[in-house]
Design an enzyme around this catalytic site. Structure first.
Site, PDB file in Angstrom:
ATOM      1  N   HIS A 155      17.805 -38.159  39.195  1.00  0.00           N
ATOM      2  CA  HIS A 155      18.770 -39.110  38.601  1.00  0.00           C
ATOM      3  C   HIS A 155      19.926 -39.394  39.551  1.00  0.00           C
ATOM      4  CE1 HIS A 155      16.780 -38.059  34.742  1.00  0.00           C
ATOM      5  NE2 HIS A 155      16.816 -36.836  35.243  1.00  0.00           N
ATOM      6  N   LYS A 282      33.604 -51.148  60.382  1.00  0.00           N
ATOM      7  CA  LYS A 282      32.279 -51.139  59.734  1.00  0.00           C
ATOM      8  C   LYS A 282      31.123 -50.952  60.713  1.00  0.00           C
ATOM      9  CE  LYS A 282      31.377 -52.329  55.891  1.00  0.00           C
ATOM     10  NZ  LYS A 282      31.527 -53.600  55.212  1.00  0.00           N
ATOM     11  N   GLU A 289      18.733 -52.481  55.041  1.00  0.00           N
ATOM     12  CA  GLU A 289      18.963 -53.431  53.937  1.00  0.00           C
ATOM     13  C   GLU A 289      17.952 -54.578  53.984  1.00  0.00           C
ATOM     14  OE1 GLU A 289      23.331 -54.438  53.433  1.00  0.00           O
ATOM     15  OE2 GLU A 289      23.353 -53.142  55.181  1.00  0.00           O
TER      16      GLU A 289
END
Ligand code: ARG
Length: 458
Positions: A155, A282, A289
């Site tokens: 989970h 970043k 992705e």
């Protein structure tokens, strides 16, 4: 080609030409088309269906066409519709009227089925090779970090400590099944359809087995109508590709999470990240992705092909031309995803400290504490209840379990003793020494087995 339209009074309209055209994408089948034609011409001569010297001229001419295509000297004329007609038309220009003998005992319907089966066979081999390379990079990463402990999740909640290597090897298993599934596709793609003609077979004394063996097929098709009109082997490739891409996408998701500041488990190599045009700090996991994003494309191609097929009466229908673009895109997308993952996995840095720190947090040893009580005579259900209360107590006090005193432990069960402090993440992992478990011994075995079986599919 003009002879195909000899019974018509008018040329096709511009719109019609554009609509039916497949040359812009099926040119990719040229080598398979030429190999198929050469095998067919040789067989026609061997069977005395056409003169040997004509077959030889045809084969030489076809090799010339192949060379022109490879050297970018070939002009793809869109009025020729598809790769089969483009090659044949050029063959006429090079060798003259004898080119007209090549299409004896053949139709474009069995010809295109042949080309596509050859394509799928190669695609399967390349995909399996790409999977094997990625699997090896996972095994290398696992072996290079075989002592690193991380939180195992269910989970997405920290559940039990696990070896990072064990987590990576879970993906090895998924990719091994993908390779097996692809190998299974091969069994059914490996059937030679030429000789089926347009739909009923051909009225010549051909030797189909000869053509099959020239082209490396292990079987010939058993029903001509089926052979020219089913594309289940394409769907099977797309299905196997979808499952493999789903596995890659899951791994992509883990990589994205692990590379985040919140997890900080890994650092991706600069070569596999991008910067932000606005935020200088970043480092984005774009390759992972994009792989996650491209998964939808492959699923889409599978659905598209299933849908294309679902209403087709026997035998060939032009709808079948829609089998190619999705298949080609799926092969390209999967191969490039595998390749980029191979590089990304091979170059990432593991942040052992962060993983291990995370493995200490979150009361992940609760199961082991319950197991401790079981070993001292408690039933598992009651041990579970005791540990749940203990964990609740520690959470309320905002203390990790190993910071509780023995007296505090004993409030919950008199079975607790000093050796409770020997329960650690490492002891938890070592205890799971069953086949398929995360103990270092089992993981070492799994690494050795992985190296042995990689690339071997049945
Ligand atoms: N371009 C066609 C295809 O991909 C080749 C077969 C054409 N056959 C026909 N009967 N029009 O399916």
């Amino acid at each position: 080609m003009s002879h195909i339209r000899s019974r018509f009074n008018k040329p096709p309209s511009e719109a019609m030409i554009g609509y039916t055209l497949s040359l812009p994408f099926d040119h990719r089948l040229y080598r398979y088309d030429i190999d198929g034609s050469i095998a067919h011409a040789k067989m026609l001569a061997k069977q005395n269906i056409i003169p040997l010297e004509d077959a030889e001229a045809i084969c030489r001419g076809l090799e010339d066409v192949a060379a022109e295509i490879e050297n970018r000297k070939f002009t793809f004329r869109t009025e020729l519709e598809d790769i089969h007609m483009a090659i044949e038309a050029r063959l006429f220009e090079i060798i003259g009227e004898v080119a007209g003998r090549l299409h004896t005992a053949r139709s474009r319907n069995d010809q295109v089925a042949l080309d596509l089966r050859l394509f799928v066979k190669d695609a399967v081999a390349e995909t399996i090779a790409g999977i094997s390379k990625l699997q090896l990079s996972l095994v290398d990463l696992a072996e290079g970090n075989k002592d690193v402990i991380m939180p195992g999740y269910t989970h997405l909640q920290p559940a039990q400590p696990v070896l990072f290597a064990h987590h990576l090897l879970a993906y090895f298993e998924m990719f091994q099944r993908d390779a097996e599934r692809l190998n299974d596709v091969l069994k059914r793609a490996d059937v030679m359809p030429l000789g089926s003609g347009s739909l009923t077979g051909v009225a010549y004394n051909i030797d189909r087995e000869f053509v099959a063996s020239e082209l490396g097929f292990s079987q010939v098709s058993r029903n001509s109508m089926d052979a020219v009109s089913d594309r289940d082997f394409v769907i099977e490739y797309l299905a196997a590709a979808s499952v493999c891409m789903m596995h890659l996408s899951r791994l992509a998701e883990e990589i994205i999470l692990w590379a985040s500041a919140e997890f900080g488990f890994i650092e991706l190599d600069d070569a596999y990240t991008t910067g932000s045009s606005l935020m200088p700090q970043k480092k984005n996991p774009d390759a992972a992705e994009l792989c996650r994003g491209k998964t939808g494309r492959i699923y889409g191609h599978m659905m598209a092909m299933l849908t294309t097929m679902k209403g087709l009466p026997l035998s060939y229908n032009r709808d079948l031309q829609e089998d190619k673009e999705g298949l080609f895109d799926a092969v390209d997308t999967l191969l490039s995803s595998l390749c980029v993952f191979y590089g990304m996995i091979g170059s990432l840095k593991v942040n052992k400290k962060n993983m291990e720190r995370a493995a200490m947090r979150g009361y992940m040893l609760a199961t082991d504490i319950a197991d401790y009580l079981v070993a001292r005579g408690e039933t598992f259900r009651s041990a579970h209840g005791i540990t749940a209360k203990l964990t609740r107590y520690a959470t309320d006090k905002d203390k990790p379990l190993d910071q509780l005193s023995l007296d505090e432990y004993r409030k919950f069960s008199s079975l607790f003793d000093d050796d409770i402090f020997k329960v650690t993440a490492a002891s938890s992992i070592a205890a799971r020494n069953v086949t398929g478990g995360t103990s270092p011994q089992q993981v070492a075995k799994a690494i050795a087995r992985a190296r042995e079986i990689v690339g071997k599919t049945e």
